[in-house]
Scaffold this motif. Structure first.
Motif, PDB file in Angstrom:
ATOM      1  N   GLU A 262       0.791  -1.178   0.059  1.00  0.00           N
ATOM      2  CA  GLU A 262      -0.114   0.078   0.080  1.00  0.00           C
ATOM      3  C   GLU A 262       0.783   1.209   0.149  1.00  0.00           C
ATOM      4  O   GLU A 262       0.547   2.142  -0.711  1.00  0.00           O
ATOM      5  CB  GLU A 262      -0.862  -0.133   1.263  1.00  0.00           C
ATOM      6  N   ARG A 263       2.022   1.253   0.886  1.00  0.00           N
ATOM      7  CA  ARG A 263       2.952   2.293   0.840  1.00  0.00           C
ATOM      8  C   ARG A 263       3.454   2.648  -0.621  1.00  0.00           C
ATOM      9  O   ARG A 263       3.665   3.635  -0.884  1.00  0.00           O
ATOM     10  CB  ARG A 263       3.899   2.013   1.956  1.00  0.00           C
ATOM     11  N   GLU A 264       3.834   1.506  -1.203  1.00  0.00           N
ATOM     12  CA  GLU A 264       4.373   1.643  -2.496  1.00  0.00           C
ATOM     13  C   GLU A 264       3.295   2.064  -3.620  1.00  0.00           C
ATOM     14  O   GLU A 264       3.402   3.016  -4.368  1.00  0.00           O
ATOM     15  CB  GLU A 264       5.052   0.202  -3.066  1.00  0.00           C
ATOM     16  N   ALA A 265       2.137   1.584  -3.423  1.00  0.00           N
ATOM     17  CA  ALA A 265       0.831   2.006  -4.170  1.00  0.00           C
ATOM     18  C   ALA A 265       0.545   3.622  -3.949  1.00  0.00           C
ATOM     19  O   ALA A 265       0.421   4.372  -4.996  1.00  0.00           O
ATOM     20  CB  ALA A 265      -0.273   1.267  -3.863  1.00  0.00           C
ATOM     21  N   ILE A 266       0.604   3.847  -2.913  1.00  0.00           N
ATOM     22  CA  ILE A 266       0.393   5.536  -2.417  1.00  0.00           C
ATOM     23  C   ILE A 266       1.426   6.246  -3.209  1.00  0.00           C
ATOM     24  O   ILE A 266       1.286   7.261  -3.741  1.00  0.00           O
ATOM     25  CB  ILE A 266       0.413   5.676  -0.934  1.00  0.00           C
ATOM     26  N   LYS A 267       2.807   5.840  -2.995  1.00  0.00           N
ATOM     27  CA  LYS A 267       3.979   6.429  -3.639  1.00  0.00           C
ATOM     28  C   LYS A 267       3.742   6.811  -5.063  1.00  0.00           C
ATOM     29  O   LYS A 267       3.723   7.825  -5.619  1.00  0.00           O
ATOM     30  CB  LYS A 267       5.082   5.671  -3.111  1.00  0.00           C
ATOM     31  N   LYS A 268       3.312   5.531  -5.721  1.00  0.00           N
ATOM     32  CA  LYS A 268       3.225   5.695  -7.191  1.00  0.00           C
ATOM     33  C   LYS A 268       2.097   6.594  -7.439  1.00  0.00           C
ATOM     34  O   LYS A 268       2.047   7.376  -8.557  1.00  0.00           O
ATOM     35  CB  LYS A 268       3.235   4.179  -7.541  1.00  0.00           C
ATOM     36  N   ILE A 269       1.128   6.579  -6.799  1.00  0.00           N
ATOM     37  CA  ILE A 269      -0.473   7.483  -7.067  1.00  0.00           C
ATOM     38  C   ILE A 269       0.076   8.853  -6.903  1.00  0.00           C
ATOM     39  O   ILE A 269      -0.235   9.711  -7.400  1.00  0.00           O
ATOM     40  CB  ILE A 269      -1.403   6.878  -6.180  1.00  0.00           C
ATOM     41  N   ALA A 270       0.883   8.941  -5.644  1.00  0.00           N
ATOM     42  CA  ALA A 270       1.233  10.310  -5.420  1.00  0.00           C
ATOM     43  C   ALA A 270       2.292  10.969  -6.631  1.00  0.00           C
ATOM     44  O   ALA A 270       1.970  12.019  -6.964  1.00  0.00           O
ATOM     45  CB  ALA A 270       2.125  10.633  -4.106  1.00  0.00           C
ATOM     46  N   GLU A 271       2.909  10.312  -7.228  1.00  0.00           N
ATOM     47  CA  GLU A 271       3.788  10.540  -8.245  1.00  0.00           C
ATOM     48  C   GLU A 271       2.923  10.837  -9.396  1.00  0.00           C
ATOM     49  O   GLU A 271       3.147  11.836 -10.252  1.00  0.00           O
ATOM     50  CB  GLU A 271       4.879   9.570  -8.797  1.00  0.00           C
ATOM     51  N   ALA A 272       1.791  10.039  -9.903  1.00  0.00           N
ATOM     52  CA  ALA A 272       0.974  10.120 -10.883  1.00  0.00           C
ATOM     53  C   ALA A 272       0.109  11.595 -10.528  1.00  0.00           C
ATOM     54  O   ALA A 272      -0.359  12.184 -11.732  1.00  0.00           O
ATOM     55  CB  ALA A 272       0.136   8.925 -10.820  1.00  0.00           C
ATOM     56  N   LEU A 273      -0.113  11.946  -9.433  1.00  0.00           N
ATOM     57  CA  LEU A 273      -0.861  12.982  -8.995  1.00  0.00           C
ATOM     58  C   LEU A 273       0.002  14.406  -8.845  1.00  0.00           C
ATOM     59  O   LEU A 273      -0.486  15.198  -8.068  1.00  0.00           O
ATOM     60  CB  LEU A 273      -1.876  12.892  -7.688  1.00  0.00           C
ATOM     61  N   GLY A 274       1.148  14.254  -9.095  1.00  0.00           N
ATOM     62  CA  GLY A 274       2.096  15.445  -9.203  1.00  0.00           C
ATOM     63  C   GLY A 274       2.732  15.603  -7.681  1.00  0.00           C
ATOM     64  O   GLY A 274       2.985  16.765  -7.255  1.00  0.00           O
ATOM     65  N   GLY A 275       2.755  14.420  -6.917  1.00  0.00           N
ATOM     66  CA  GLY A 275       3.526  14.609  -5.643  1.00  0.00           C
ATOM     67  C   GLY A 275       2.703  14.721  -4.629  1.00  0.00           C
ATOM     68  O   GLY A 275       2.996  15.285  -3.411  1.00  0.00           O
TER      69      GLY A 275
END
Length: 329
Positions: A262-275
């Protein structure tokens, strides 16, 4: 001439007289024997073992009376006198037939000859009278059980009296002690009863020990069984504890893996949403609500199950909408 070659009759008579005198004068005394010599009727000397000479006519051998016999030689060895059986009465008035044996030895032949007339008879009579007196001090059971004590007491009395006769009493033994037939039958019955009592006691003791052994075996068996059950429960509890620890470790590892994912998924989603990490976190929470909401709609029939706090579910849908609009911009 032929008759002159033979000695005369008077010569033969003279030779015979000389031979008889020499035989009477010369005495050979064997080992452990003595002979008493009197001169003119008075005691003169004692001839011990060896070769001896005595004067004819004036010296004579004093003989000793020994059970209706007169003996020239006195035996110095230990002898056994059989005391005839006699009837004695115990302290509890029971008649007993008792005979004995006296082991005696002449130590002073002069006293044995001159102090007593018939030594064996005197010792026999003394033994019988003393024995009757001693038996009268004991009852039947004591007489049968205390033979050594009676022997010792009898020896002391005999030794004290016979000392002035030149005799040493070494030992006295009661040979046979015979109660009457009625007493023997009563003793046999008593012994039979005693044997039966002992058999009963031994049987009871054996039964007691057998019961103790059985109870001890049963107790040990119960202890072993309880110990086995205790060990089994301990092993079961230990197994359950180990299983629970394993499950907890598995669950913890699974949660750790899920958290990491989940932490990795949040990280990737955050990158996709501009951090924007907060927006990514809201997305994951909203997704979890939607995934959980699916389970509420899987009821039986036409029923639809909604969570009690539906406002948060609606908020999750709103967050997803905002995320979608933001991703378009």
């Amino acid at each position: 001439m032929l008759l002159d070659a033979f000695p005369s009759f008077s010569t033969l008579i003279s030779l015979l007289i000389i031979f008889l005198l020499m035989k009477n004068m010369v005495k050979i005394v064997r080992q452990s024997e003595v002979m008493m010599i009197e001169r003119l009727g008075s005691f003169n000397r004692t001839m011990k073992s060896g070769l001896h000479f005595k004067l004819p006519v004036i010296e004579q051998i004093r003989k000793i009376n020994w059970r209706d016999e007169e003996l020239e030689r006195i035996d110095m060895r230990e002898r056994v006198l059989d005391i005839p059986a006699q009837t004695t009465i115990t302290k509890d008035n029971v008649s007993l037939e008792i005979d004995a044996a006296v082991y005696m030895q002449i130590t002073d032949p002069e006293k044995a000859v001159y102090e007593i007339n018939d030594l064996p008879l005197a010792i026999s009579q003394l033994t019988q009278t003393t024995l009757r007196s001693l038996i009268g001090e004991f009852d039947l059971d004591e007489t049968l059980a205390s033979r050594d004590k009676i022997n010792s007491s009898l020896k002391v009395v005999l030794d004290e009296v016979t000392n002035k006769w030149g005799v040493l009493v070494n030992r006295v033994e009661l040979a046979n002690v015979s109660p009457p037939k009625e007493v023997l039958e009563a003793m046999e019955k008593q012994m039979q009863a005693e044997r039966e009592r002992r058999a009963a006691v031994l049987s009871a003791e054996g039964d007691k020990e057998s019961r103790i052994a059985r109870s001890e075996g049963e107790r040990q068996e119960m202890i072993n069984q309880a110990s086995g059950e205790k060990e089994a429960l301990i092993q079961t509890a230990e197994g359950q504890r180990e299983a629970a620890i394993s499950r907890a470790n598995g669950t913890a590892q699974a949660l750790e893996i899920m958290s990491s994912a989940e932490r990795e998924a949040i990280k990737k989603i955050a990158e996709a949403l501009g951090g924007d990490v907060k927006l990514a976190t809201n997305y994951m929470i909203s997704k979890s609500y939607i995934d959980a909401y699916e389970k509420f709609t899987h009821g039986e029939g036409d029923k639809v199950y909604l969570p009690y706090d539906a406002s948060k579910s609606m908020a999750a849908f709103g967050n997803l909408g905002d995320l979608f609009n933001q991703s378009k911009n």
